[in-house]
Write a protein that holds these residues in place. Structure first.
Motif, PDB file in Angstrom:
ATOM      1  N   GLU A 127       0.835  -1.205   0.000  1.00  0.00           N
ATOM      2  CA  GLU A 127       0.000   0.000   0.000  1.00  0.00           C
ATOM      3  C   GLU A 127       0.871   1.257   0.000  1.00  0.00           C
ATOM      4  OE1 GLU A 127      -3.168  -0.464  -0.356  1.00  0.00           O
ATOM      5  OE2 GLU A 127      -3.450  -2.493   0.399  1.00  0.00           O
TER       6      GLU A 127
ATOM      7  N   SER B 236       0.643   4.650   1.590  1.00  0.00           N
ATOM      8  CA  SER B 236      -0.160   5.151   2.704  1.00  0.00           C
ATOM      9  C   SER B 236       0.169   6.585   3.084  1.00  0.00           C
ATOM     10  CB  SER B 236       0.052   4.270   3.942  1.00  0.00           C
ATOM     11  OG  SER B 236      -0.290   2.934   3.679  1.00  0.00           O
TER      12      SER B 236
ATOM     13  N   THR C  21      -3.326   4.553  -1.625  1.00  0.00           N
ATOM     14  CA  THR C  21      -4.242   3.411  -1.546  1.00  0.00           C
ATOM     15  C   THR C  21      -4.745   3.195  -0.127  1.00  0.00           C
ATOM     16  OG1 THR C  21      -2.412   1.841  -1.218  1.00  0.00           O
ATOM     17  CG2 THR C  21      -3.139   2.241  -3.498  1.00  0.00           C
ATOM     18  N   CYS C  22      -4.105   3.859   0.851  1.00  0.00           N
ATOM     19  CA  CYS C  22      -4.410   3.588   2.259  1.00  0.00           C
ATOM     20  C   CYS C  22      -4.116   4.832   3.096  1.00  0.00           C
ATOM     21  CB  CYS C  22      -3.531   2.425   2.733  1.00  0.00           C
ATOM     22  SG  CYS C  22      -3.851   1.814   4.400  1.00  0.00           S
TER      23      CYS C  22
ATOM     24  N   ARG D 127     -12.719   5.850   4.128  1.00  0.00           N
ATOM     25  CA  ARG D 127     -13.335   4.716   3.421  1.00  0.00           C
ATOM     26  C   ARG D 127     -14.359   5.171   2.387  1.00  0.00           C
ATOM     27  NH1 ARG D 127     -13.875  -0.533   6.971  1.00  0.00           N
ATOM     28  NH2 ARG D 127     -13.407  -1.421   4.972  1.00  0.00           N
TER      29      ARG D 127
ATOM     30  N   LYS E   2      -8.186   2.295   1.637  1.00  0.00           N
ATOM     31  CA  LYS E   2      -8.075   1.360   2.752  1.00  0.00           C
ATOM     32  C   LYS E   2      -7.620   2.116   3.998  1.00  0.00           C
ATOM     33  CE  LYS E   2      -7.017  -2.443  -0.298  1.00  0.00           C
ATOM     34  NZ  LYS E   2      -5.955  -3.350  -0.764  1.00  0.00           N
ATOM     35  N   THR E   3      -7.791   1.459   5.142  1.00  0.00           N
ATOM     36  CA  THR E   3      -7.439   2.080   6.416  1.00  0.00           C
ATOM     37  C   THR E   3      -6.581   1.132   7.247  1.00  0.00           C
ATOM     38  OG1 THR E   3      -9.477   1.256   7.401  1.00  0.00           O
ATOM     39  CG2 THR E   3      -9.521   3.505   6.515  1.00  0.00           C
ATOM     40  N   CYS E   4      -5.718   1.740   8.060  1.00  0.00           N
ATOM     41  CA  CYS E   4      -4.862   0.965   8.951  1.00  0.00           C
ATOM     42  C   CYS E   4      -4.681   1.739  10.253  1.00  0.00           C
ATOM     43  CB  CYS E   4      -3.501   0.723   8.300  1.00  0.00           C
ATOM     44  SG  CYS E   4      -2.349  -0.236   9.323  1.00  0.00           S
TER      45      CYS E   4
ATOM     46  N   ASP F 189      -8.942  -1.971   7.547  1.00  0.00           N
ATOM     47  CA  ASP F 189      -8.495  -3.039   6.658  1.00  0.00           C
ATOM     48  C   ASP F 189      -7.273  -3.748   7.240  1.00  0.00           C
ATOM     49  OD1 ASP F 189     -10.212  -2.754   4.150  1.00  0.00           O
ATOM     50  OD2 ASP F 189      -9.535  -0.701   4.504  1.00  0.00           O
ATOM     51  N   TYR F 190      -6.453  -2.986   7.973  1.00  0.00           N
ATOM     52  CA  TYR F 190      -5.236  -3.519   8.594  1.00  0.00           C
ATOM     53  C   TYR F 190      -5.158  -3.018  10.028  1.00  0.00           C
ATOM     54  CZ  TYR F 190      -3.843  -4.038   3.688  1.00  0.00           C
ATOM     55  OH  TYR F 190      -3.793  -4.352   2.356  1.00  0.00           O
TER      56      TYR F 190
ATOM     57  N   CYS G 250      -3.981  -8.412   8.287  1.00  0.00           N
ATOM     58  CA  CYS G 250      -4.906  -8.021   7.235  1.00  0.00           C
ATOM     59  C   CYS G 250      -6.271  -8.504   7.708  1.00  0.00           C
ATOM     60  CB  CYS G 250      -4.523  -8.677   5.914  1.00  0.00           C
ATOM     61  SG  CYS G 250      -5.726  -8.377   4.609  1.00  0.00           S
TER      62      CYS G 250
END
Length: 151
Positions: free
Chosen positions: A17, A19, A65-66, A87, A92-94, A111-112, A136
């Motif tokens: 990703e 980020s 992407t994140c 989102r 994606k989120t972490c 997502d992570y 993940c």
């Protein structure tokens, strides 16, 4: 309201990703040996508002992407608002947390998830002995092995 330092675009923290990483301030854990002691002060940084987040997302539109938050789970509602905003834009989120687990509401927006306090004697994600785990959440797979050096 959460405060954070200026974000950085990072490539290593979430495998596969690109980020936008926010170091959220006000961490109550104060892990011995923490490399981000300056983040312990809740007054450090500046307010992480939806408008501020949006400005950075627009700046890097099409490249990210994140979005990764280093902390913030201590103000669950503020973090949930930001995660949902991310989102809605298809990213994606972490969350990196020093805690062992987070509640269901946060899990539903991630997502992570990296869990576990820093323990110098065990090392970080690049150590096979670490107590930390990067998961993940869609598959339940631990991604720790990606950080290990091949010998």
């Amino acid at each position: 309201m959460l405060n954070a330092f200026e974000p950085r675009v990072v490539l290593q923290e979430v495998p596969g990703e690109v980020s936008l990483a926010w170091l959220v301030t006000g961490c109550p854990l104060a892990c011995p040996g923490c490399h981000s002691r300056d983040s312990w002060d809740p007054q450090a940084g500046s307010p992480l508002t939806g408008a501020r987040l949006q400005g950075w997302l627009e700046r890097y539109r099409g490249l990210l992407t994140c979005v990764l938050f280093f902390g913030g789970e201590w103000d669950r509602e503020a973090l949930l608002t930001l995660l949902r905003q991310v989102r809605r834009q298809g990213l994606k989120t972490c969350l990196y947390t020093g805690r062992e687990r987070v509640g269901r509401a946060l899990l539903a927006e991630l997502d992570y998830l990296k869990t576990g306090p820093w323990r110098a004697e065990l090392g970080g994600l690049d150590s096979r002995d670490t107590n930390q785990r990067l998961i993940c959440l869609s598959t339940g797979e631990s991604l720790n092995h990606i950080f290990w050096r091949r010998s």
